[in-house]
Structure formats: structure tokens, C-alpha cells
Scaffold this motif. Structure first.
Motif, PDB file in Angstrom:
ATOM      1  N   GLY A 209      61.433  60.699  25.321  1.00 52.95           N
ATOM      2  CA  GLY A 209      61.938  61.487  24.204  1.00 52.95           C
ATOM      3  C   GLY A 209      63.447  61.621  24.205  1.00 52.95           C
ATOM      4  N   PHE A 210      64.065  61.717  25.368  1.00 52.19           N
ATOM      5  CA  PHE A 210      65.516  61.837  25.462  1.00 52.19           C
ATOM      6  C   PHE A 210      66.198  60.602  24.875  1.00 52.19           C
ATOM      7  N   GLN A 211      65.657  59.435  25.157  1.00 51.93           N
ATOM      8  CA  GLN A 211      66.223  58.203  24.616  1.00 51.93           C
ATOM      9  C   GLN A 211      66.002  58.106  23.109  1.00 51.93           C
ATOM     10  N   LEU A 212      64.829  58.548  22.651  1.00 54.41           N
ATOM     11  CA  LEU A 212      64.552  58.532  21.216  1.00 54.41           C
ATOM     12  C   LEU A 212      65.515  59.434  20.458  1.00 54.41           C
ATOM     13  N   LYS A 213      65.877  60.571  21.047  1.00 49.84           N
ATOM     14  CA  LYS A 213      66.833  61.473  20.406  1.00 49.84           C
ATOM     15  C   LYS A 213      68.201  60.815  20.268  1.00 49.84           C
ATOM     16  N   LYS A 214      68.605  60.060  21.281  1.00 50.25           N
ATOM     17  CA  LYS A 214      69.893  59.372  21.211  1.00 50.25           C
ATOM     18  C   LYS A 214      69.899  58.338  20.086  1.00 50.25           C
ATOM     19  N   VAL A 215      68.815  57.611  19.962  1.00 50.09           N
ATOM     20  CA  VAL A 215      68.710  56.611  18.902  1.00 50.09           C
ATOM     21  C   VAL A 215      68.703  57.299  17.533  1.00 50.09           C
ATOM     22  N   ALA A 216      67.975  58.410  17.452  1.00 48.25           N
ATOM     23  CA  ALA A 216      67.900  59.152  16.190  1.00 48.25           C
ATOM     24  C   ALA A 216      69.284  59.607  15.728  1.00 48.25           C
ATOM     25  N   LYS A 217      70.132  60.041  16.669  1.00 45.10           N
ATOM     26  CA  LYS A 217      71.477  60.489  16.316  1.00 45.10           C
ATOM     27  C   LYS A 217      72.314  59.347  15.735  1.00 45.10           C
ATOM     28  N   ILE A 218      72.108  58.143  16.250  1.00 43.80           N
ATOM     29  CA  ILE A 218      72.836  56.989  15.710  1.00 43.80           C
ATOM     30  C   ILE A 218      72.398  56.713  14.276  1.00 43.80           C
ATOM     31  N   PHE A 219      71.110  56.751  14.039  1.00 42.41           N
ATOM     32  CA  PHE A 219      70.615  56.533  12.677  1.00 42.41           C
ATOM     33  C   PHE A 219      71.133  57.632  11.736  1.00 42.41           C
ATOM     34  N   GLU A 220      71.144  58.881  12.231  1.00 42.30           N
ATOM     35  CA  GLU A 220      71.584  60.004  11.388  1.00 42.30           C
ATOM     36  C   GLU A 220      73.030  59.850  10.940  1.00 42.30           C
ATOM     37  N   GLU A 256      75.980  47.674  12.469  1.00 45.44           N
ATOM     38  CA  GLU A 256      76.579  48.800  13.181  1.00 45.44           C
ATOM     39  C   GLU A 256      75.545  49.524  14.033  1.00 45.44           C
ATOM     40  N   ILE A 257      74.375  49.764  13.477  1.00 48.78           N
ATOM     41  CA  ILE A 257      73.322  50.449  14.221  1.00 48.78           C
ATOM     42  C   ILE A 257      72.922  49.638  15.445  1.00 48.78           C
ATOM     43  N   HIS A 258      72.762  48.337  15.274  1.00 48.88           N
ATOM     44  CA  HIS A 258      72.374  47.469  16.380  1.00 48.88           C
ATOM     45  C   HIS A 258      73.400  47.523  17.503  1.00 48.88           C
ATOM     46  N   GLN A 259      74.679  47.419  17.150  1.00 48.30           N
ATOM     47  CA  GLN A 259      75.736  47.433  18.158  1.00 48.30           C
ATOM     48  C   GLN A 259      75.831  48.783  18.858  1.00 48.30           C
ATOM     49  N   GLU A 260      75.702  49.869  18.100  1.00 48.61           N
ATOM     50  CA  GLU A 260      75.810  51.205  18.688  1.00 48.61           C
ATOM     51  C   GLU A 260      74.663  51.495  19.640  1.00 48.61           C
ATOM     52  N   ILE A 261      73.479  50.995  19.331  1.00 48.25           N
ATOM     53  CA  ILE A 261      72.329  51.217  20.227  1.00 48.25           C
ATOM     54  C   ILE A 261      72.482  50.397  21.494  1.00 48.25           C
ATOM     55  N   LEU A 262      73.001  49.163  21.385  1.00 51.24           N
ATOM     56  CA  LEU A 262      73.250  48.357  22.582  1.00 51.24           C
ATOM     57  C   LEU A 262      74.283  49.029  23.484  1.00 51.24           C
ATOM     58  N   GLN A 263      75.272  49.671  22.859  1.00 52.52           N
ATOM     59  CA  GLN A 263      76.315  50.341  23.636  1.00 52.52           C
ATOM     60  C   GLN A 263      75.791  51.556  24.392  1.00 52.52           C
ATOM     61  N   ILE A 269      61.783  52.562  31.953  1.00 53.79           N
ATOM     62  CA  ILE A 269      61.370  52.992  33.288  1.00 53.79           C
ATOM     63  C   ILE A 269      61.332  51.801  34.258  1.00 53.79           C
ATOM     64  N   GLU A 270      61.017  50.626  33.722  1.00 53.39           N
ATOM     65  CA  GLU A 270      60.945  49.423  34.561  1.00 53.39           C
ATOM     66  C   GLU A 270      62.311  48.794  34.791  1.00 53.39           C
ATOM     67  N   GLY A 271      63.369  49.385  34.224  1.00 55.03           N
ATOM     68  CA  GLY A 271      64.717  48.882  34.470  1.00 55.03           C
ATOM     69  C   GLY A 271      65.197  47.847  33.470  1.00 55.03           C
ATOM     70  N   ASN A 272      64.465  47.655  32.381  1.00 58.46           N
ATOM     71  CA  ASN A 272      64.889  46.691  31.366  1.00 58.46           C
ATOM     72  C   ASN A 272      65.674  47.398  30.260  1.00 58.46           C
ATOM     73  N   GLN A 273      66.667  46.689  29.704  1.00 58.96           N
ATOM     74  CA  GLN A 273      67.456  47.282  28.628  1.00 58.96           C
ATOM     75  C   GLN A 273      66.618  47.400  27.352  1.00 58.96           C
TER      76      GLN A 273
END
Length: 330
Positions: A209-220, A256-263, A269-273
Motif C-alpha cells: 500500500g505504501f508504494q501504491l500511495k506513491k504512485v497515486a501521488k504521481i498520477f494526481e 512524464e508519468i512513466h519517467q517519474e515512476i521509474l525515478q 518484496i523479491e527485489g525487482n524494480q
């Protein structure tokens, strides 16, 4: 003499009856007034022509809250004239209220309920007006009971808001998306303007959920206008509605969204980006089109992006064959 005696007795009999009748009427009026004054509602009793014959004590509080002069006396005045003085937009209410009162007096209805809102500098008021017929001494009156239900409305609004918000990210959910998307489609059709839709789906195992919130802020950040909305759908999928937007502008937003999420450099949990695949499209709705047309087109573009090893962003035109959008290398 006997005749005179009888006559005087009759006069006395009628006078005593009239006295008792008047006393009863005064007592009943006093009782009615006491009951109505004890209520927290704002009560007005009007005659058939709209003239106010009684107001309870609370009525003065309402008129003052709605901007009337302190101590304004409404007795003997027309109820609808008073409404015109204290309401911001009284026309719709007055028209409907007159119609309902006429039906009440004609026996077509036994009760009616109307609602209207009113705003002043210091108060927000939402009135529920209930009308009932009152018959006294063969005269017909209408009791108008005004209740301020603003707190009830606020409670309902909060409950409704909870049903439209995703509990994890705090942004709009599927239900809210459906409502907004339908309204924006209709608005774009009426105004003959283009609208765009973007669907992005996160790619990664067990995203918290913490990661989903970060992504949501970028979309917002990219939903800046009243005609824009970001929502979370299913399977870590986000949607961005962009009103008055063409495909080129939507493509720029997708980059822009794609680049910001990569950043963000989010890791599973398995260590993959964690990365994101995005499908985009736009359309100018017409009478022969359906809103599903645009959504299905974007969904197809998203599936192409997910299956591609070279591109993360795809676009698809709703009316012509599939084409690849701007290439984003992994």
C-alpha cells in the motif's frame, strides 16, 4: 311580557354560547401557538393566497440567518414575497411550492416535501420544507414546517464520499471513475471536444500500500483541472481521464508519468524494480459512439504494452487499426 322574557332569555342564551365559543377559540389558538412555539422547526402558517397568518418564535432566527433584517415581521405579508427577499435563487422553489400548495388546497395531496439550499456570508443552510393542510372554522390554511438539514446532508455527503474513495490510496475508486468518465464523455459530446484516457498498470510482485500511495501521488499531479480525474481500478491499475485533451498531449503526460515512476525506484518484496505499462487513446465523441469505444481502445493499448518487450507505452485509435505509440525503452 312573557314574549319579551323569552326573547331576552334567547338573547342571553346566544350571547353566553358566543362567549364560550370565543373563549374556546382563544384557548385553542393559545394552545396551538404554544405547541408551535415549542418546536425547533421554523413554522409558518399561510392562507390560501399566501398571506402569513402565524409564525413561531424560531422563524425569526431563520430569517436572520438567511440575511433578513433583525426583527423582520412577516405577519400579514406574502410568504413568497418574503422568500424573494431572503433567498439567493428563489424562483425554482417558489414555482414548485406554489404548485404543491395548490394541490394541497384542492385535495390532490395530503402532504408535500421540498428541499433547497441557500448560502449567506456566515451560514450554509439546506432547508426541508414540509407542507400540511390545516382546517380551522371552515377556513383552510397551510402549515409550512422548515427544517435545516445541512448536518444530515453533510453526513450523507461524507458517507457517499467514502463509497467513492479507494481506502488504500485515497484517490477515486472504480465507482467514482465510472460516474466521472460517463459525465465527461457526455460533456465532450455536447461541446464537440476531444478527451483522452490513460490506463497504467504496475508490473511487479506483491506491491504494498505504501508504494501504491506513491504512485497515486504521481498520477494526481497530472489531474490538475476540473475535467481531469485519477482513479485506481483493479490489479494495481490506475486510470487518468483528461478532458479537453488530444492524443499528443496525453502521450506527453504518459511519458512524464512513466519517467517519474521509474525515478521512485520502487522495489518489490523479491527485489525487482516495479515498472509501469501504459495504454492511451483519445476521441471526440459523437452521437453514434459509445463510451466503451474509447475505454476498450485504451485497454487494448495497455495489453499491447504489457506483452511488448520493447515498449512500455502504446496508443490505439478507436476508429482505425492499432498503431504503436512513442517508444519507451526498458
Amino acid at each position: 311580557m312573557r314574549c319579551d322574557l323569552v326573547w331576552h332569555r334567547k338573547i342571553g342564551h346566544f350571547t353566553i354560547n358566543s362567549f364560550y365559543w370565543a373563549a374556546d377559540k382563544i384557548m385553542m389558538d393559545y394552545i396551538y401557538k404554544g405547541i408551535l412555539d415549542s418546536l425547533d422547526s421554523y413554522i409558518v402558517v399561510i392562507e390560501g393566497d399566501g398571506v402569513i397568518s402565524f409564525t413561531n418564535k424560531k422563524w425569526g432566527d431563520l430569517t436572520e440567518a438567511m440575511g433578513a433584517t433583525i426583527g423582520m415581521d412577516c405577519l400579514g405579508k406574502n410568504y413568497f414575497d418574503c422568500c424573494s427577499m431572503i433567498l439567493l435563487n428563489p424562483d425554482d422553489f417558489i414555482t414548485e411550492c406554489k404548485l404543491q400548495i395548490a394541490k394541497l388546497l384542492q385535495g390532490e395531496n395530503s402532504e408535500f416535501v421540498l428541499e433547497f439550499s441557500n448560502y449567506t456570508i456566515n451560514h450554509q443552510i439546506w432547508l426541508e420544507v414540509t407542507g400540511n393542510l390545516l382546517v380551522l372554522d371552515q377556513s383552510r390554511y397551510v402549515i409550512l414546517n422548515h427544517s435545516n438539514i445541512i448536518n444530515r446532508k453533510k453526513d450523507r455527503a461524507e458517507i457517499e464520499k467514502l463509497t467513492l474513495i479507494d481506502s488504500v490510496t485515497g484517490i477515486a475508486n472504480q465507482k467514482s471513475f465510472n460516474n466521472f468518465y460517463s459525465n465527461e464523455w457526455q460533456r465532450s459530446m455536447r461541446n464537440r471536444i476531444e478527451m483522452a484516457l490513460l490506463l497504467g498498470e504496475l508490473e511487479g510482485d506483491e506491491i504494498d500500500g505504501f508504494q501504491l500511495k506513491k504512485v497515486a501521488k504521481i498520477f494526481e499531479k497530472h489531474a490538475r483541472r476540473a475535467c481531469d480525474l485519477v482513479a485506481v481500478l483493479k490489479n494495481n491499475q490506475f486510470a487518468l481521464i483528461l478532458g479537453q485533451t488530444n492524443s499528443e498531449s496525453c502521450e506527453f503526460v504518459a511519458l512524464e508519468i512513466h519517467q517519474e515512476i521509474l525515478q521512485l525506484n520502487l522495489m518489490s518484496i523479491e527485489g525487482n524494480q516495479i515498472s509501469i505499462n501504459i495504454g492511451i487513446s483519445s476521441a471526440t465523441p459523437t452521437l453514434i459512439d459509445t463510451s466503451d469505444m474509447l475505454f476498450n481502445s485504451v485497454d487494448l493499448a495497455l495489453r499491447k504494452a504489457k506483452s511488448s518487450r520493447q515498449q512500455n507505452i502504446y496508443s490505439h485509435c478507436p476508429t482505425i487499426s492499432f498503431k504503436a505509440g512513442l517508444v519507451m525503452k526498458n
